[in-house]
Motif scaffolding. Sequence first.
Motif, PDB file in Angstrom:
ATOM      1  N   ASN A  17       0.866  -1.180   0.000  1.00 32.69           N
ATOM      2  CA  ASN A  17       0.000   0.000   0.000  1.00 32.69           C
ATOM      3  C   ASN A  17       0.905   1.233   0.000  1.00 32.69           C
ATOM      4  N   TYR A  18       1.030   1.861  -1.163  1.00 32.56           N
ATOM      5  CA  TYR A  18       1.888   3.034  -1.300  1.00 32.56           C
ATOM      6  C   TYR A  18       1.147   4.292  -0.865  1.00 32.56           C
ATOM      7  N   PHE A  19       1.883   5.237  -0.295  1.00 31.26           N
ATOM      8  CA  PHE A  19       1.262   6.468   0.166  1.00 31.26           C
ATOM      9  C   PHE A  19       2.294   7.586   0.284  1.00 31.26           C
ATOM     10  N   ILE A  20       1.774   8.785   0.496  1.00 35.50           N
ATOM     11  CA  ILE A  20       2.600   9.967   0.757  1.00 35.50           C
ATOM     12  C   ILE A  20       2.155  10.541   2.091  1.00 35.50           C
ATOM     13  N   LYS A  21       3.067  10.784   2.979  1.00 38.14           N
ATOM     14  CA  LYS A  21       2.738  11.480   4.217  1.00 38.14           C
ATOM     15  C   LYS A  21       2.851  12.974   3.936  1.00 38.14           C
ATOM     16  N   LEU A  22       1.721  13.571   3.586  1.00 37.27           N
ATOM     17  CA  LEU A  22       1.693  14.970   3.146  1.00 37.27           C
ATOM     18  C   LEU A  22       2.202  15.923   4.221  1.00 37.27           C
ATOM     19  N   SER A  23       1.983  15.564   5.472  1.00 34.56           N
ATOM     20  CA  SER A  23       2.380  16.458   6.565  1.00 34.56           C
ATOM     21  C   SER A  23       3.890  16.589   6.706  1.00 34.56           C
ATOM     22  N   ASP A  24       4.650  15.766   5.982  1.00 36.98           N
ATOM     23  CA  ASP A  24       6.120  15.860   6.017  1.00 36.98           C
ATOM     24  C   ASP A  24       6.649  16.992   5.139  1.00 36.98           C
ATOM     25  N   TYR A  25       5.757  17.592   4.338  1.00 33.97           N
ATOM     26  CA  TYR A  25       6.201  18.599   3.373  1.00 33.97           C
ATOM     27  C   TYR A  25       5.428  19.902   3.556  1.00 33.97           C
ATOM     28  N   TYR A  67       8.120  18.667  -1.694  1.00 38.32           N
ATOM     29  CA  TYR A  67       7.734  17.305  -2.108  1.00 38.32           C
ATOM     30  C   TYR A  67       8.532  16.869  -3.333  1.00 38.32           C
ATOM     31  N   LEU A  68       8.717  17.755  -4.309  1.00 42.21           N
ATOM     32  CA  LEU A  68       9.445  17.398  -5.523  1.00 42.21           C
ATOM     33  C   LEU A  68      10.896  17.020  -5.232  1.00 42.21           C
ATOM     34  N   PHE A 128       5.348   8.137  -7.563  1.00 41.76           N
ATOM     35  CA  PHE A 128       4.890   9.311  -6.829  1.00 41.76           C
ATOM     36  C   PHE A 128       4.895   9.134  -5.317  1.00 41.76           C
ATOM     37  N   SER A 129       4.859   7.907  -4.824  1.00 42.71           N
ATOM     38  CA  SER A 129       4.746   7.697  -3.387  1.00 42.71           C
ATOM     39  C   SER A 129       6.060   7.963  -2.663  1.00 42.71           C
ATOM     40  N   THR A 130       5.964   8.084  -1.343  1.00 38.84           N
ATOM     41  CA  THR A 130       7.159   8.270  -0.516  1.00 38.84           C
ATOM     42  C   THR A 130       7.366   7.118   0.454  1.00 38.84           C
ATOM     43  N   ASP A 131       6.300   6.343   0.723  1.00 43.76           N
ATOM     44  CA  ASP A 131       6.366   5.242   1.685  1.00 43.76           C
ATOM     45  C   ASP A 131       5.455   4.103   1.226  1.00 43.76           C
ATOM     46  N   LYS A 132       5.611   2.966   1.899  1.00 40.78           N
ATOM     47  CA  LYS A 132       4.700   1.853   1.646  1.00 40.78           C
ATOM     48  C   LYS A 132       4.591   0.997   2.902  1.00 40.78           C
ATOM     49  N   LYS A 133       3.481   0.272   3.011  1.00 42.93           N
ATOM     50  CA  LYS A 133       3.302  -0.701   4.081  1.00 42.93           C
ATOM     51  C   LYS A 133       2.767  -1.986   3.480  1.00 42.93           C
ATOM     52  N   ILE A 134       3.145  -3.118   4.085  1.00 40.16           N
ATOM     53  CA  ILE A 134       2.637  -4.411   3.639  1.00 40.16           C
ATOM     54  C   ILE A 134       1.255  -4.607   4.238  1.00 40.16           C
ATOM     55  N   CYS A 135       0.281  -4.858   3.381  1.00 39.38           N
ATOM     56  CA  CYS A 135      -1.107  -4.977   3.830  1.00 39.38           C
ATOM     57  C   CYS A 135      -1.774  -6.211   3.230  1.00 39.38           C
ATOM     58  N   CYS A 136      -2.955  -6.496   3.755  1.00 38.06           N
ATOM     59  CA  CYS A 136      -3.792  -7.537   3.191  1.00 38.06           C
ATOM     60  C   CYS A 136      -5.246  -7.183   3.457  1.00 38.06           C
ATOM     61  N   ASN A 137      -6.142  -7.833   2.737  1.00 38.74           N
ATOM     62  CA  ASN A 137      -7.569  -7.754   3.019  1.00 38.74           C
ATOM     63  C   ASN A 137      -7.977  -9.098   3.608  1.00 38.74           C
ATOM     64  N   CYS A 138      -8.671  -9.070   4.733  1.00 35.78           N
ATOM     65  CA  CYS A 138      -9.032 -10.302   5.430  1.00 35.78           C
ATOM     66  C   CYS A 138     -10.548 -10.483   5.423  1.00 35.78           C
TER      67      CYS A 138
END
Length: 303
Positions: free
Chosen positions: A80-88, A94-95, A247-257
Motif C-alpha cells: 500500500n503506497y502512500f505519501i505522508k503529506l504532513s512531512d512537506y 515534495y518534488l 509518486f509515493s514516498t512510503d509503503k506498508k505491507i497490507c492484506c484484506n481479510c
Amino acid sequence: MTIYNVNFQIGDFVFFTKKIPIASVVKCNVFESEPLMTLPEANEALPQFYPNLNVDSDIVDNKVTLKKGKLYYIRSLYNNYFIKLSDYNNFDEYLLKFSSKSRSTLKRKVRKAEEAGFTHKLYSKVEEVTEFHSFACCVGKYTYQNSLFDSSIPSDEGYRNEMLELARKGLFLGGILFKDEKPCAYLYTPVNEEQYLYTYLGYLPDFSAFSPGTVLQFKVFQHIFDEKPKAKFFNFTEGNGQHKVFFSTDKKICCNCLILEGSVYNYSLLKMQIVFDLFSAFLGKMLDKFNLRTKIKKLIRKQ
C-alpha cells in the motif's frame, strides 16, 4: 451494503463472480498503526471484512485458516503506497523527494503536454461536481482500465449524489485533462478519514505518448499543496503500479481479510479461487518467459 466479490479469473479476465454480502466492515488506519502479529478476532455477525490490514507477513502464510469454527481468508499480500503529506511544507519540498533526473523527466513530461496544447481543470466545489462527473464518465468508458478491469468511475446518479455530498463537506477533489478543449483524462481523489484516496484514474489510449495520467497527477498534487492539504496522507491504495511507486514516498505491507463461517461450501469456494490464482500466475510466467504479456496488453488497448 458492502459486497465482497470472489472473482474466478485468469489474468485480468473474469470468468464468473460469487458476490458475498458483508455484515460488517472493520477499518483501521493503516498508516498510523503497528503491523498486526495475529489474525483479528471476529466478534460480530459474519461475513466480516477487514480491508487494508497492516500486517506482519509471517501471520498470513496460509491463505485460508480455520480458527474457532471461522475461515480467515487472505488472498494476497500487497504494498500500500502512500505519501505522508504532513512531512512537506509545499509542493517544491515534495518534488525534492525525487532524484534530479526523475524531477527533470517529470517536469519535461508536463511541459511537453502543455506545449502540445493540453490544459487542465481542477474541481472541488458543489457546483462543479456535475461537470466533472460528466467529463470523467465520457473518458472512462473508452479507457483501457475499463476494457481490462471494468474499472471506471460509476456513471449512475447515486454515485454523483455521493460526490455532491462530499463537495458540501469540502472533501471532493477531481481533475480533468483536456486536449483541444475535449476531455482526455480524469483523476478522482476524494478525502476520507485523513486521506486523499486514489479512487479513479483513466485516460484515452490515443494520448498515452503524452503521459496524461502522470501530467494530471502532477497538477493535482500541485493543487493539494498550494491549497494546503486537507488530510495527512495521500493513499494510493492497493496495487503495485509504476505510477504509484514513482509518486509515493512510503509503503506498508497490507492484506484484506475476509472472515466466513467455517462451512464446507465456503472452504471449497475459497480453495477454487486459489486454484484459479495459481493457474493465472503460471500462465503469467509463461507469457513473461516468451515476452508476450506486454504485446497482448498493447493489443487490447488498441482494440
